[in-house]
Design a protein around this motif. Sequence first.
Motif, short mmCIF file in Angstrom:
data_model
loop_
_atom_site.label_atom_id
_atom_site.label_comp_id
_atom_site.label_asym_id
_atom_site.label_seq_id
_atom_site.Cartn_x
_atom_site.Cartn_y
_atom_site.Cartn_z
N UNK A 41 0.81 -1.19 0.16
CA UNK A 41 -0.10 0.11 0.11
C UNK A 41 0.84 1.17 -0.08
N UNK A 42 1.87 1.32 0.79
CA UNK A 42 2.86 2.38 0.82
C UNK A 42 3.43 2.36 -0.49
N UNK A 43 4.04 1.57 -1.40
CA UNK A 43 4.49 1.77 -2.39
C UNK A 43 3.65 2.32 -3.51
N UNK A 44 2.35 1.88 -3.37
CA UNK A 44 1.48 2.16 -4.28
C UNK A 44 0.90 3.74 -3.99
N UNK A 45 0.95 3.98 -2.94
CA UNK A 45 0.69 5.64 -2.55
C UNK A 45 1.89 6.43 -2.94
N UNK A 46 3.09 5.87 -3.04
CA UNK A 46 4.36 6.61 -3.48
C UNK A 46 4.04 6.95 -5.04
N UNK A 47 3.54 5.83 -5.52
CA UNK A 47 3.59 5.93 -7.22
C UNK A 47 2.37 6.78 -7.62
N UNK A 48 1.44 6.98 -6.44
CA UNK A 48 0.15 7.94 -6.93
C UNK A 48 0.33 9.25 -6.32
N UNK A 49 1.27 9.41 -5.20
CA UNK A 49 1.10 10.56 -4.64
C UNK A 49 2.41 11.28 -4.55
N UNK A 50 3.11 11.26 -5.69
CA UNK A 50 3.97 12.30 -6.07
C UNK A 50 5.56 11.71 -5.94
N UNK A 51 5.46 10.44 -5.05
CA UNK A 51 6.82 10.10 -4.50
C UNK A 51 7.52 9.20 -5.71
N UNK A 52 7.27 9.54 -6.98
CA UNK A 52 7.71 8.64 -7.89
C UNK A 52 9.26 8.87 -8.11
N UNK A 53 9.89 9.74 -7.77
CA UNK A 53 11.18 9.80 -7.68
C UNK A 53 11.87 9.08 -6.57
N UNK A 54 11.26 9.01 -5.46
CA UNK A 54 11.68 8.42 -4.52
C UNK A 54 11.45 6.70 -4.74
#
Length: 185
Positions: A41-54
């Motif tokens: 879920x955290x990885x999905x949130x990163x992908x959708x919430x602007x954390x793509x660079x991370x």
Amino acid sequence: MFEQLTQLVQQFGEDTVVKNSAIPNEHNEAVMQETGNSILSSLQQMASGGGIEQLAGLLKGNTTLDGSNPAVQQITEQVTGNLSEKFGLSSETASSVAGGMIPQILGGLMGKANDPNDSFQISDIIGAISGNSEQASGIMDTISKYGTQFGLDQNADGKVDISDAMNLAKGSGGIGGILGKLFGK
């Protein structure tokens, strides 16, 4: 991807969860399952919430996977909160479990994805976390934005576009090869 994640959670959960006297034995399996779900879920949130660079940094393996990594911190915080809320664990216990497991699990996941002898691929991770075409598009936009840094600009024109993808695909086995090249496979 979930199968590999579950295996790693089981592997690293033995000491951190099962042998932890602060976690009631009847909750061991559920705590490990929630840890895996929370990581995904955290990885999905990163992908959708602007954390793509991370996320790209994690997938590339060019960042340290410990508590000093902002992506690891974000995932650890979410897992800690979920374990405290769902199982009534103290914040210290939940933080200890998450802090002990997250770096190991992410390291194991990235190690498997970057191992040419393992059938698990980086593309499996991207597919599992992107969820929909809009998120996958966002990941691909980031790949395009940072593609020259990853050596994807095949024709040295300063941008990563379809002609680069075509050139790369010819020599590297399609989209899996492109993603493998991007993430150092």
